[in-house]
Design an enzyme around this catalytic site. Sequence first.
Site, PDB file in Angstrom:
ATOM      1  N   GLN A 208       0.830  -1.209   0.000  1.00  0.00           N
ATOM      2  CA  GLN A 208       0.000   0.000   0.000  1.00  0.00           C
ATOM      3  C   GLN A 208       0.863   1.256   0.000  1.00  0.00           C
ATOM      4  OE1 GLN A 208      -1.988   0.626   3.760  1.00  0.00           O
ATOM      5  NE2 GLN A 208      -3.559   1.936   2.861  1.00  0.00           N
TER       6      GLN A 208
ATOM      7  N   SER B 195       1.124   6.619   2.434  1.00  0.00           N
ATOM      8  CA  SER B 195       1.838   7.601   3.259  1.00  0.00           C
ATOM      9  C   SER B 195       3.106   8.110   2.586  1.00  0.00           C
ATOM     10  CB  SER B 195       2.221   6.973   4.599  1.00  0.00           C
ATOM     11  OG  SER B 195       1.098   6.410   5.202  1.00  0.00           O
TER      12      SER B 195
ATOM     13  N   GLU C 225      -9.869  -1.076   6.324  1.00  0.00           N
ATOM     14  CA  GLU C 225      -8.698  -1.276   7.167  1.00  0.00           C
ATOM     15  C   GLU C 225      -9.074  -1.223   8.645  1.00  0.00           C
ATOM     16  OE1 GLU C 225      -4.161   0.556   7.347  1.00  0.00           O
ATOM     17  OE2 GLU C 225      -5.624   1.420   5.995  1.00  0.00           O
TER      18      GLU C 225
ATOM     19  N   SER D  58      -4.598   7.007  12.953  1.00  0.00           N
ATOM     20  CA  SER D  58      -4.162   6.947  14.356  1.00  0.00           C
ATOM     21  C   SER D  58      -5.369   7.077  15.288  1.00  0.00           C
ATOM     22  CB  SER D  58      -3.180   8.082  14.648  1.00  0.00           C
ATOM     23  OG  SER D  58      -3.893   9.299  14.758  1.00  0.00           O
ATOM     24  N   ASN D  59      -5.184   6.688  16.530  1.00  0.00           N
ATOM     25  CA  ASN D  59      -6.315   6.759  17.460  1.00  0.00           C
ATOM     26  C   ASN D  59      -6.772   8.194  17.707  1.00  0.00           C
ATOM     27  OD1 ASN D  59      -6.014   4.030  17.502  1.00  0.00           O
ATOM     28  ND2 ASN D  59      -6.235   3.836  19.722  1.00  0.00           N
ATOM     29  N   GLU D  60      -5.854   9.142  17.546  1.00  0.00           N
ATOM     30  CA  GLU D  60      -6.267  10.546  17.669  1.00  0.00           C
ATOM     31  C   GLU D  60      -7.212  10.888  16.517  1.00  0.00           C
ATOM     32  OE1 GLU D  60      -3.065   9.558  18.019  1.00  0.00           O
ATOM     33  OE2 GLU D  60      -2.912   9.884  20.180  1.00  0.00           O
TER      34      GLU D  60
END
Lengths: 394, 313
Positions: A126, A129, A246, A376-378
């Site tokens: 993938q 990023s 995802e 991300s969890n944020e």
Amino acid sequence: MDLSFTPEQEAFRREARAWIQSAMPAHIAAKAKNHAHFEPEEIREWHRVLYDKGWVAPNWPKEHGGAGLDPTQRFILGEELVMAGTPELSPFGLRMVGPLIVQFGTDAQRQRFLPKILSGEEFWCQGYSEPGAGSDLAALQLKAEDDGDGNFILNGQKTWTTYADRADWIFVLARTNSTLPKRQQGISFLLCDMKTPGLRVEPFLTLGGTPAFCDTYFDDVKVPKENLVGPLDGGWSLAKALLGHERVSIGDVGRSTRALHNLKRIAKKTMRDGKPLFEDPGIRARIARLEIRIESLRMVIYKTLAGAELGKAPGPESSILKIRGSELSQEVDELQMELMGLNGLNWFNEGAVPAHEYWVPSNLNYDRATTIYGGSNEIQRNVIAKGILQLPGA
Amino acid sequence: MALILERRGTTLVPEPIIPSVVLGGTAVARAGSAAQKERLLAPVLEGQGTLALACSERESRHDVSRVATTAEQSGDGYSLSGEKVWVLGGDCADHVIVSARTGGAVDEAAGVSLFAFDPGADGVKVEPLKTMDGRRAAHITLEGVKVGPDALLGDAGSAAPLLEEVMDLGAAAACAEGAGLLESAFEMTREYLCERQQFGAKIGSFQALQHRAVDMFVELQLAKATMLLAALKVDADADERRKAISTAKVQLGQSGKYITAQAIQLHGGIGVTDEHDVGLFYKRMNVLMALFGDEEHHVARFTSLSGFERSAE
Ligand SMILES: Cc1cc2nc3c(=O)[nH]c(=O)nc-3n(C[C@H](O)[C@H](O)[C@H](O)COP(=O)(O)OP(=O)(O)OC[C@H]3O[C@@H](n4cnc5c(N)ncnc54)[C@H](O)[C@@H]3O)c2cc1C
């Protein structure tokens, strides 16, 4: 709403469990028993076993090679596969680009790519990023220019490209137009053969001491236009569709449940004051609290599943699974480490600790990534604040 | 000493200060005769050699008075047999100080003695090990290793209190190094928050991350303050020392786990690579948490202190 399974579903669970036990090659079963890390070759081997059974892509439509299972059966199969400790298949083809090609691809693309994803003949990575575009994916800069001769010419860099060094193909988000008002516009979704000249991969180690990460460089890499998926300049909606896939897969409580079994094994075999730690009421309570939280999350998933059976698509709710699922997996790692005592110091010394403890320190480190990748969890919290809670300014 | 270790913690200097000086060195300094100190300590002080302390066994966990290794009278000396695990710096030490039983049952404090031996001696097997923080340790097996009478440090059977004290010194050293490490991890993260741009802004401008940084900062102050407490009380009377050290070690674990994990989190992907210091801080902190009594051990000891009961009255 019913959170228990029907007799038919329980029968399917037994069938899946029995098949997995009989189908797992001995060396893979031995590693599974000790909660070990699987090498890409072993993952490929297991991929082929599942392919032969017809269960390699349960989430695909039947006509494209899916298993023809309903959402609950798919969940049950997934749970059984994880609980048996089977290698987690590479998600990039099966869970990401495959479903996207099914949904947005041309017939020619489906015929060219889907069969080889299913059979395991071609593996994918993938390319989203970039050094400057992580959480803020729309900042991506990999440039794709039309050469007027039926190709895009790619220049730029992707990073964190997991297993790019082992992949046959990469799907990338590239900027095909930088004149449009919003950054989300002008991005296209392209498929690129890893053997194309000008494409260079540099692998490096993760914190877990395992190879996985890669930097992927594009230097005048030629991609034929037939490898554009979806509309030109319209790749952003594909990218967002994919992130949804995802998230649900990472929220997997099965993995935490299995790790918790390993944790109990550690507790049973580690002595303190002449007794196994597992007999200590304080330790038992700590394990139980963790197990209860994992069970609670499992019930959230069952509830989401029951909704899916009623035809409701999981939306921002998948962020709930991702947040809590990843945090719990880290907590299980941390408690395993603590129970191991000084054995937690072990860093890849064969035979220095019991086999079921060998991978714990590496996993502890690598699993810090679970709260970072896949949004991300944020970012997940931002999604909930906006999408579910509709808080002002969110 | 604490301040030096704190400074060293900021840069992750992998020197054998804790294994050789704090652990092995203190054991010899407190228990050894003048001749033993001259033989074992002088090379360490001159930088010519290193010591290691072998006091953990497969079933001892964090209780250093649980000793199954035996020392039997043999001629005018002793014969040592048993297995020691995770001996820090034990892969390359010139002399190893080992705890072994000259009397008493496996879980009795009485009967534990300390001996010095040469790891090159007959019957010694050293299995070198890599540890998570990039340092070295060893499992050491002793099979009828013969040592002379001058190998015994202090009086036979009386080493348990000293071992506990040495572990406390180790814990105090871990707290000092840990506080320095946490300061670096915190500073590195604060700088990153001020540099890294996403969504057209410095990520440090996101309030969620500002609050995270503040929580890290608060934890850092707690770790630094209790580190000083530990350093000041290492030589206090036993219960005062125990209370201070256990407080500091538990706090180190709590602050350390939070700060180093969040430091990785706020760095995003680069935090999970093997090349960035932020990950090394996390690894070293996990090692410091496991050494010299973990959180459970120190919480349990804290509740056993007389002051804990008394203040309930
Ligand atoms: C193990 C692993 C495997 C990966 N595999 C792949 C892969 O195969 N292919 C691929 O393309 N990518 C991959 N990634 C990259 C991953 O998607 C990114 O790491 C992720 O998107 C975060 O981006 P970043 O690392 O640049 O961190 P940044 O976006 O720079 O984030 C830094 C910190 O800021 C926080 N933050 C950012 N924005 C906000 C905000 N608005 N509000 C609050 N907090 C915020 C983040 O949560 C994080 O804590 C992988 C990452 C990891 C760790």
